[in-house]
Design an enzyme around this catalytic site. Structure first.
Site, PDB file in Angstrom:
ATOM      1  N   GLU A  60       2.877  -1.556  23.682  1.00 51.38           N
ATOM      2  CA  GLU A  60       4.250  -1.839  23.280  1.00 51.38           C
ATOM      3  C   GLU A  60       5.164  -2.100  24.463  1.00 51.38           C
ATOM      4  O   GLU A  60       6.010  -2.999  24.431  1.00 51.38           O
ATOM      5  CB  GLU A  60       4.794  -0.686  22.430  1.00 51.38           C
ATOM      6  CG  GLU A  60       4.076  -0.494  21.091  1.00 51.38           C
ATOM      7  CD  GLU A  60       2.731   0.210  21.196  1.00 51.38           C
ATOM      8  OE1 GLU A  60       2.371   0.678  22.315  1.00 51.38           O
ATOM      9  OE2 GLU A  60       2.024   0.312  20.180  1.00 51.38           O
ATOM     10  N   HIS A 111       8.303   0.245   9.159  1.00 53.51           N
ATOM     11  CA  HIS A 111       7.857   1.645   9.109  1.00 53.51           C
ATOM     12  C   HIS A 111       8.859   2.604   9.747  1.00 53.51           C
ATOM     13  O   HIS A 111       8.487   3.550  10.444  1.00 53.51           O
ATOM     14  CB  HIS A 111       6.481   1.803   9.749  1.00 53.51           C
ATOM     15  CG  HIS A 111       5.377   1.165   8.945  1.00 53.51           C
ATOM     16  ND1 HIS A 111       5.354  -0.175   8.656  1.00 53.51           N
ATOM     17  CD2 HIS A 111       4.270   1.680   8.366  1.00 53.51           C
ATOM     18  CE1 HIS A 111       4.284  -0.447   7.932  1.00 53.51           C
ATOM     19  NE2 HIS A 111       3.608   0.649   7.732  1.00 53.51           N
ATOM     20  N   ASP A 119       1.424   9.281   6.618  1.00 52.96           N
ATOM     21  CA  ASP A 119       1.085   9.285   8.048  1.00 52.96           C
ATOM     22  C   ASP A 119       1.750  10.449   8.781  1.00 52.96           C
ATOM     23  O   ASP A 119       1.278  10.887   9.826  1.00 52.96           O
ATOM     24  CB  ASP A 119       1.504   7.974   8.718  1.00 52.96           C
ATOM     25  CG  ASP A 119       0.399   6.923   8.693  1.00 52.96           C
ATOM     26  OD1 ASP A 119      -0.744   7.281   8.358  1.00 52.96           O
ATOM     27  OD2 ASP A 119       0.680   5.756   9.007  1.00 52.96           O
ATOM     28  N   ARG A 169       8.496   0.975   5.315  1.00 51.35           N
ATOM     29  CA  ARG A 169       7.180   0.523   4.889  1.00 51.35           C
ATOM     30  C   ARG A 169       7.156   0.270   3.387  1.00 51.35           C
ATOM     31  O   ARG A 169       6.564  -0.696   2.911  1.00 51.35           O
ATOM     32  CB  ARG A 169       6.159   1.606   5.236  1.00 51.35           C
ATOM     33  CG  ARG A 169       4.840   1.501   4.504  1.00 51.35           C
ATOM     34  CD  ARG A 169       3.914   2.650   4.900  1.00 51.35           C
ATOM     35  NE  ARG A 169       2.681   2.611   4.140  1.00 51.35           N
ATOM     36  CZ  ARG A 169       2.450   3.369   3.064  1.00 51.35           C
ATOM     37  NH1 ARG A 169       3.358   4.213   2.631  1.00 51.35           N
ATOM     38  NH2 ARG A 169       1.293   3.282   2.435  1.00 51.35           N
TER      39      ARG A 169
HETATM   40  C1  LIG Z   1       1.286   3.735  20.426  1.00 48.58           C
HETATM   41  C2  LIG Z   1       0.720   3.337  19.132  1.00 48.58           C
HETATM   42  N1  LIG Z   1       0.810   2.063  18.731  1.00 48.58           N
HETATM   43  C3  LIG Z   1       0.318   1.684  17.539  1.00 48.58           C
HETATM   44  C4  LIG Z   1      -0.293   2.596  16.722  1.00 48.58           C
HETATM   45  C5  LIG Z   1      -0.807   2.183  15.352  1.00 48.58           C
HETATM   46  N2  LIG Z   1      -2.275   2.185  15.334  1.00 48.58           N
HETATM   47  C6  LIG Z   1      -2.957   3.192  14.777  1.00 48.58           C
HETATM   48  S1  LIG Z   1      -4.608   3.063  15.040  1.00 48.58           S
HETATM   49  C7  LIG Z   1      -4.411   1.621  15.899  1.00 48.58           C
HETATM   50  C8  LIG Z   1      -5.552   0.928  16.529  1.00 48.58           C
HETATM   51  C9  LIG Z   1      -6.879   1.400  16.108  1.00 48.58           C
HETATM   52  O1  LIG Z   1      -7.899   1.005  16.971  1.00 48.58           O
HETATM   53  P1  LIG Z   1      -8.480   1.998  18.025  1.00 48.58           P
HETATM   54  O2  LIG Z   1      -7.340   2.554  18.801  1.00 48.58           O
HETATM   55  O3  LIG Z   1      -9.550   1.335  18.781  1.00 48.58           O
HETATM   56  O4  LIG Z   1      -9.035   3.179  17.128  1.00 48.58           O
HETATM   57  P2  LIG Z   1     -10.412   3.331  16.332  1.00 48.58           P
HETATM   58  O5  LIG Z   1     -11.009   1.970  16.175  1.00 48.58           O
HETATM   59  O6  LIG Z   1     -11.259   4.216  17.144  1.00 48.58           O
HETATM   60  O7  LIG Z   1     -10.023   3.956  15.035  1.00 48.58           O
HETATM   61  C10 LIG Z   1      -3.073   1.273  15.959  1.00 48.58           C
HETATM   62  C11 LIG Z   1      -2.567   0.067  16.623  1.00 48.58           C
HETATM   63  C12 LIG Z   1      -0.377   3.924  17.169  1.00 48.58           C
HETATM   64  N3  LIG Z   1      -0.927   4.892  16.421  1.00 48.58           N
HETATM   65  N4  LIG Z   1       0.123   4.273  18.368  1.00 48.58           N
END
Ligand SMILES: Cc1ncc(C[n+]2csc(CCOP(=O)(O)OP(=O)(O)O)c2C)c(N)n1
Lengths: 320, 317
Positions: A60, A111, A119, A169
């Site tokens: 971000e 959201h 969440d 959301r």
């Molecule tokens: C700082 C932040 N930005 C965005 C999100 C929203 N978000 C939740 S999971 C995710 C990405 C999921 O992929 P990964 O981090 O590789 O997790 P996995 O595949 O292991 O579940 C995002 C962008 C978040 N939780 N925190």
């Protein structure tokens, strides 16, 4: 309008739709997202104009600063993510690279608020309006329903300079048939009363209307104002409400600290002091739960607003 | 000047003495790790771990289905690592979650809470009934990892912060001469966050060899495949270039998960990153490698099907 007939619509969808329309008209529009494009609906723009859409991944701070760079080079940039990450992880980047140099970046968050639901607190941003309105040069917009979100997206595209817009959301009830056209910095009076004014923003404007109807059955006549721009605040409207009704209740899906309520209080205190009750989350984090039940638990239902408004009217009478 | 420095030497001396006395006290009262006192058996066989992981996977399915939302995909990809940690590798005590002798675990990818909570419930930190209240209003079992839940060390959910927290623990424990391990589980998506690399650089510069992290490399993030959204490769080389000891494993092999951890304990002067190649949604055919199940709960039919598959023995090696 009976509650059952209320049309529920997605603000996110209307944001995405407006972006796609704008993209056709203006080749300089570039859209960024941080791995939440499906949720924020910027993916719709990405599908239509893949060459002008950049998914930055979960970065971000990098995203908003890249947005600033793009804007400095002449682009009109919309950058989106969830409110908590888009303002909370990026505050100094926005401060230095967007607000301070007045960069033409539109920071648009979905959201926001409690209605994120299951969440939980980590994702329920209740402090973003405070963070953004505290920044010099920043405009802050909180549209009340899907139609207004669509209009506000168009308005932001025509407006030059930094701006923050937030919405939730969940699908939200439409107030459009009761509202007027959106303009940045202009509040709209949706209902005219004599005893108290309910000033709301976001999806809670609809709840204010319901509260006003309930107050009417109790013999209290309430105005309802949709304060869709938090900054610059329509102080003319606040002043008029203070004079006409002598009591104000502010309603927001945000902490009572630093949000709409505080903005209204400042204006009221400066121009025409009357009692103000701030309704919002009471300096607390949220929790997991369904959107609707959380709004009730945290005091943001029509019944609770009506009750507090009635009390504010009592306060006004006592002060006379 | 001389007086002052003598005085501060004295303060440091007394401080160290007090720390030693405290340590002896903690040791005597079983509050720091003592080989004679093991709250949990840490000698489980790989087969036993695989059996437990299967139960954990079933709970992930049940609990996200009951909640109607949540993140099953990344919970399933982490299930074997979490199981190995809580049933063999970490020193911890479910009867006494705040036991001073415990190793510190940080779920940096906080959205994998269903996997984390399922393992904690399986280990006995709280009941399975309570587990099933995930994401319900009034429940302690919050949508993302939260410290109100017994056994959860750190509240997470905003990605990219876990390693910095680990660094803080590691520095503090080293200052206090405590030997507990600091362990964090990161996602591959978290490698997008600048903070992860700020923390990575800091940890190696400070020689925080009391840290072991797993990076759950399932190749999928929220919006799609990592290679399409923001390619993190070559990830091994990046972590190595940042000064880390890097071990690449199959994140669904109990043997490799365990051996890599044990190897990390012997490394001096460097933190260790275990890059675990995993499959998002592992163990349920229609969830495996399926972007849709990152943040979507299985419905009723999908739940029945998933549980049947897991019972039939998928999800273990
Ligand atoms: C700082 C932040 N930005 C965005 C999100 C929203 N978000 C939740 S999971 C995710 C990405 C999921 O992929 P990964 O981090 O590789 O997790 P996995 O595949 O292991 O579940 C995002 C962008 C978040 N939780 N925190």
């Amino acid at each position: 309008m009976s509650p059952a007939a209320v049309k529920m619509e997605s603000q996110r969808r209307e944001y995405g739709r407006a972006l796609v329309e704008l993209g056709a008209r203006n080749r300089d529009i570039v859209v960024l997202d941080a791995d939440l494009s499906v949720s924020t609906r910027t993916a719709d723009f990405g599908k239509a104009y893949p060459e002008r859409f950049f998914n930055c991944g979960v970065s971000e701070a990098n995203m908003v600063t890249t947005a600033a760079g793009l804007a400095m080079a002449g682009k009109l940039v919309f950058a989106s993510s969830f409110a908590v990450f888009l303002t909370g992880l990026t505050y100094n980047q926005i401060r230095q690279s967007i607000a301070y140099p007045r960069t033409n970046v539109k920071i648009v968050a979905s959201h926001a608020g409690l209605s994120v639901g299951p969440d939980g607190a980590t994702h329920q941003m209740l402090e973003d309006v405070g963070l953004m309105r505290g920044l010099p040069n920043m405009t802050v917009v909180v549209p009340a329903d899907a139609r207004e979100t669509y209009q506000a997206t168009h308005a932001l595209a025509s407006f030059k300079g930094p701006a923050y817009m937030r919405f939730g959301r969940a699908d939200v009830p439409a107030i459009s048939d009761e509202g007027s056209d959106f303009a940045i910095g202009r509040a709209s009076m949706l209902r005219k009363g004599a005893d108290v004014t309910l000033i709301g923003c976001g999806q809670l404007v609809h709840t204010c209307l319901a509260a006003a109807r309930q107050l009417e059955t109790e013999g209290i006549s309430a105005s309802v104002v949709n304060m869709s721009t938090i900054k610059p605040l329509d102080t003319g409207m606040v002043d008029r409400c203070a004079r006409d009704t002598g009591a104000i209740v502010t309603v927001e899906e945000h902490n009572i600290i630093n949000g709409l309520g505080d903005a209204v209080c400042s204006a009221v205190a400066a121009h025409y002091p009357v009692p103000v009750t701030k309704i919002g989350t009471m300096d607390t984090f949220g929790e997991s739960g369904e959107a609707g039940e959380l709004l009730v638990k945290y005091g943001l239902s029509a019944e609770q607003i009506a009750m507090k408004a009635a009390r504010t009217v009592e306060t006004k009478k006592r002060m006379r | 000047m001389a007086d002052q420095s003598e005085a501060s030497d004295f303060v440091v001396h007394v401080d160290q003495l007090l720390k030693k006395i405290k340590y002896v006290y903690l040791f005597a009262t079983n509050q720091v790790w003592n080989p004679l006192f093991e709250p949990l058996p840490r000698n489980r066989t790989y087969e036993e771990l695989e059996r437990i992981a299967r139960e954990v996977r079933k709970d992930i399915i049940r609990v996200t289905n009951a909640a109607g939302s949540g993140h099953p995909g990344g919970s399933l990809s982490s299930a074997d690592i979490l199981t190995a940690l809580y049933f063999r590798l970490l020193k911890h005590d479910p009867k006494n979650p705040k036991w001073e002798g415990r190793d510190i675990f940080i779920l940096s990818k906080g959205h994998a809470a269903p996997g984390y909570y399922s393992v904690l419930a399986e280990a006995g930190y709280f009941s399975k009934e309570e587990l099933m209240t995930l994401r319900k209003m009034g429940s302690r079992i919050q949508g993302h990892a939260h410290t109100d839940v017994p056994g959860v060390e750190v509240s997470t959910g905003s990605l990219g912060q876990g390693l910095s927290i680990a660094n803080g623990f590691a520095l503090s424990y080293r200052l206090d001469g405590r030997s507990q391990r600091i362990v964090a589980l990161l996602s591959d998506g978290e490698n997008d966050e600048g903070q992860t690399w700020e923390a990575a650089m800091f940890a190696s510069f400070r020689r925080l060899d009391n840290i072991t992290i797993y990076v759950d490399r399932n190749g999928i993030q929220n919006d799609g495949f990592t290679k399409d959204i923001l390619d993190t490769s070559p990830l091994e080389e990046k972590w190595r270039a940042f000064g880390w000891n890097v071990i690449v494993i199959d994140g669904h092999s109990m043997k490799q998960i365990v051996e890599a951890y044990e190897a990390s304990l012997k490394v001096k002067g460097k933190p260790t990153a275990i890059i675990a190649n995993t499959v998002k949604g592992k163990g349920v055919s229609f969830m495996e490698n399926n972007v849709a199940f990152h943040g979507k709960a299985p419905n009723k039919e999908e739940t029945v099907k998933a549980l049947a598959e897991l019972d039939a023995g998928r999800g273990s090696q």
